[in-house]
Motif scaffolding. Structure first.
Motif: not given
Lengths: 451, 387
Positions: A390-394, A400, A402, A407-408, A416-417, A419-420, A422, A447
């Motif tokens: 998943r794409i995450c935010v710190d 990032w 994950r 984690c890179l 934006a899509v 981020l939601g 899988e 994508l």
């Protein structure tokens, strides 16, 4: 009524275009030739990694080509029309593809040229091909000796340039904060010296170093700059110890031509089903636009990656690549020599792909990067295939990926899509500090990520 | 090992950042390898760089937050083959996205989230996109526009009434008509528009000495911005029945501008909106179908060919088609035709879209011309037409 040969010759803007077109009248250079009525089109493999797309209207001599030539019609357009005028049976009847129809929709029709009335009275018609004259062994030997002498002179000049580079690197380390504060100017100065020293490829690499370092955060930039300087040290030392090495020559001086590569029996070749992951386009400081088309092999085995690299002058305007992200085809790729081969050209291509599934990603994708660093420690980036994630935010809003236990950090905010989404797999380029995602598969399908 | 190496790299880095030599900070066992003088510094840079890449791995400094998955919608996304056309339309005509979404929804599809996602600033999408709007807003409901006052303010209503007039019309059937005349000064005009946004229909009717039913029974007359403001006031504070009655009155009156009617269509269902299409298409006066599309709402994709052919817009398109077919991008004829064909493509029924497409191709437009994207999309969204 379709144009005859002499009418096509009359379209040539100058003699050199017509002469160059004659050099393209070989079927092997045209993996695709098709027609629908008076409309003909094809793909011509030029010196670049991507084939040029060429279309022409045999009714009035209109032509279109994706090459950067400013001549109209260019040598590719002339060659296409000449081949059709000679024997249109060599052109497969087919439905007009969208890229040709789009050109047809935009062009203004012109009147067909009068046969026998050339644009310029200085252009001579093509002469029939003569037999190649017999080779003179003494002349060939003299030619070889002269080439070796030039090569040796080049090596000496480049050697001197690398010694100057060593001194420059030592100076930058001794005044490291000043180097970081003034990257563009300092890099441009040494790049100019390297160009004078015939180390053109090395010069380009250093000239583009600021574009790689400046987007990083200050604390990341320090380590990245140390790594860049360290890579230069390894590269020039490796070359000085083996100046005849093809990979190192490519990194320091210039890459061999496509023809030389295809003729090299030792060049690595891989035949597989390939997917076009995406394209990375960048305008360089030297005025060239770099177009890198990334490919990944498909199927059950571990992935191979390849990059088709082309350069166009920025003044030539926007060039469209021959392939779109997501295109899949069978192809034989021939790789430029390297400990970790990536840059390649297409030797043969078949649009019917046998395999269409992404390979499985390794549990530790960064292991591929470490391995590449051992084989080619001067490589600027490593393509990676990453497992589900998943794409995450710190906490500072940075993105990032994950993916499993890895984690890179990403090089830019993703769409934006994503981020939601899988992600079931992702492909990107890791430069040691940032991951540049190119494509991913997800619960929302395939994508693409902008370059 | 990584810990010791990390400490070494940190010392080397600190030495270089301080403008000094790093050699004296490296482990003693490295010295025979790296040598002396400037070559030693170069060797240390090579070792440090290689270690940074091959040994160390990035790690986030704190927790990473994952968004909730983007929820699926009630309809599936358009098939992949149609997504290039959708992307081009979204990019070229951002103001028409809401109509594109309505067309897709009417055919049982949504846009793919990689091609478009709502934002806080976009026009409200069809209700079916509510889960995405919620997701974009981080799970919070989007901010609502300020609610109209539910309690009428007689003072404001009286003030507004002074800037308006109610006239009697009809000989046999006497009716009241609201007259929104041109005012003398710009501040007065601005104040009137401001009051329309604050006063309720009922309060205004009372201040004018009439009833809400009488005010909405006939189309207002006067300056178009004032008429639009009145219609917006009725849409915000009137009942759905009052919306319908005023809308019908405005559409029936050929003198009443079409432009201000769209807020009244919000409560119409798809069938009601579709029933208005013949009237609105006929009432358009320029080559644009802006009012028709705004009123169509969920009825995008239902206009029949005879109604389209009766519109002034269609006649204009036919005249311009031949010239525009030969024009270049950037020329006025090219741009106008592109707009018209896109709007027609969004409002037409699939069979009407097919006829229009054939007409364009016969007039000389290449089938792959980007100006035909909306028509192609419309047809392709109905499998029995495109098969």
């Amino acid at each position: 009524m379709a144009l005859a040969r002499n009418a096509v010759e009359a379209l040539a803007p100058d003699q050199s275009a017509l002469t160059a077109a004659a050099g393209l009248l070989k079927a092997a250079k045209w993996p695709v030739r098709a027609r629908a009525g008076d409309i003909v089109w094809g793909e011509c493999q030029g010196s670049g990694a991507n084939p040029y797309r060429v279309a022409a209207d045999m009714a009035d001599g209109g032509a279109k080509c994706t090459c950067p030539s400013r001549k109209f019609p260019c040598k590719h357009g002339l060659a296409l029309m000449l081949m059709c005028a000679q024997n249109d049976a060599d052109f497969t009847p087919a439905a007009i593809p969208d890229w040709v129809t789009e050109w047809l929709g935009r062009r203004r029709k012109t009147s067909a040229p009068e046969p026998g009335q050339p644009k310029s009275n200085t252009i001579a018609p093509l002469q029939p091909a003569h037999e190649t004259p017999p080779i003179d062994p003494e002349a060939a030997a003299r030619k070889r000796a002269a080439a070796e002498k030039r090569a040796e002179q080049t090596r000496r000049t480049v050697h001197a340039a690398t010694v100057e580079l060593d001194a420059w690197i030592a100076d930058q380390l001794a005044a490291f904060p000043a180097f970081l504060a003034d990257l563009p100017t300092r890099c441009r100065r040494i790049a100019a010296r390297l160009v004078d020293g015939r180390a053109a490829a090395l010069a380009s690499r250093i000239d583009e170093m600021p574009s790689r370092l400046l987007p990083l955060l200050p604390h990341e930039r320090i380590d990245a700059a140390i790594a860049e300087l360290g890579q230069l040290v390894l590269l020039v030392r490796a070359w000085r110890s083996n100046p005849a090495d093809a990979e190192l020559t490519c990194c320091i001086i210039a890459a061999e031509t496509r023809e030389e590569l295809l003729a090299d029996p030792a060049a690595k070749r891989i035949t597989a089903s390939w997917e076009v992951l995406g394209e990375r386009v960048a305008t360089r400081r030297d005025g060239l636009v770099s177009v890198a088309t990334w490919l990944m092999s498909l199927g059950e085995t571990a992935p191979h990656f390849a990059v088709l690299q082309d350069f166009f002058p920025a003044s030539a305007g926007r060039r469209t690549g021959a392939f779109a992200a997501g295109d899949i085809f069978n192809a034989e790729l021939v790789f430029y020599p390297s400990g970790a081969p990536l840059r390649a050209v297409i030797a043969a291509r078949d649009p019917n792909a046998a395999k269409r599934v992404w390979p499985a990603a390794a549990a530790d994708p960064l292991a591929a990067h470490s391995e590449q660093r051992l084989k080619a420690p001067w490589a600027l980036e490593t393509p990676l295939l990453l497992p589900a994630g998943r794409i995450c935010v710190d906490s500072q809003g940075r993105h990032w990926l994950r993916s499993g236990a890895t984690c890179l950090p990403l090089d830019s905010a993703p769409p934006a899509v994503t981020l939601g989404a899988e992600l079931t797999a992702a492909a990107g380029l890791w430069n040691g500090a940032r991951l540049s995602l190119i494509a991913a598969h997800s619960n929302w399908g395939r994508l693409s990520f902008g370059g | 090992m990584a810990g010791d190496l990390g400490d070494t790299i940190a010392r080397l880095r600190a030495a270089w950042m301080a403008g000094g030599m790093a050699r004296k900070h490296c482990p003693p066992e490295w010295l025979p390898t790296i040598g002396d003088g400037p070559p030693a510094e170069l060797a240390l840079a090579a070792l440090a760089g290689q270690a940074l890449h091959a040994v160390f791995r990035p790690a986030p400094g704190g927790p990473l937050v994952t968004r909730d998955p983007l929820p699926p919608l009630a309809h599936p996304p358009v098939p992949d083959a149609l997504r290039p056309r959708v992307r081009r339309l979204v990019a070229a005509y951002p103001s028409m996205v809401k109509h594109l979404l309505a067309l897709l929804a009417g055919r049982g599809f949504t846009v793919h989230p990689a091609d478009w996602l709502p934002t806080q600033r976009s026009d409200p999408p069809p209700a079916l996109y509510a889960p995405w709007l919620l997701w974009v807003n981080g799970g919070a409901a989007p901010p609502r526009s300020p609610a109209k006052p539910l309690v009428a303010d007689p003072a404001l209503a009286a003030e507004l009434a002074q800037l308006l007039e109610v006239v009697s019309i009809g000989i046999v059937h006497r009716r009241k008509r609201l007259k929104i005349a041109k005012l003398k000064t710009a501040p007065q005009t601005a104040r009137r528009l401001d009051l329309f946004a604050k006063v309720t229909l009922g309060a205004l009717a009372a201040a004018l000495g009439t009833t809400s039913a009488e005010l909405v029974a006939t189309a207002p007359t006067g300056v178009p911005p004032g008429i639009a403001a009145f219609a917006a006031m009725v849409a915000a504070t009137g009942t759905p029945d009052e919306h319908r009655r005023l809308l019908a009155a405005m559409l029936d009156d050929p003198e009443c501008p079409l432009a201000g009617t769209s807020p009244l269509a919000a409560t119409l269902d798809r069938a009601e909106a579709a029933a208005l299409l013949p009237t609105t298409l006929r009432r358009e006066t320029t080559h644009r179908l802006t009012a028709t599309l705004n009123l169509a709402g969920a009825a995008c994709g239902l206009a029949c060919l005879p109604d389209i052919e009766a519109s002034p817009s269609y006649k204009l398109i036919r005249e311009r088609l031949a010239a525009a077919a030969l024009s270049s991008p950037g020329q006025e004829a090219h741009i106008v035709l592109a707009l018209c064909l896109t709007e027609l493509g969004l409002v037409a029924h699939a069979q009407a879209a097919q006829s229009l497409l054939e007409m364009c191709i016969e007039a000389g437009l290449p089938p792959a011309d980007r100006r035909l994207d909306a028509l192609h999309l419309n047809i392709a969204l109905t499998p029995e037409i495109s098969a």
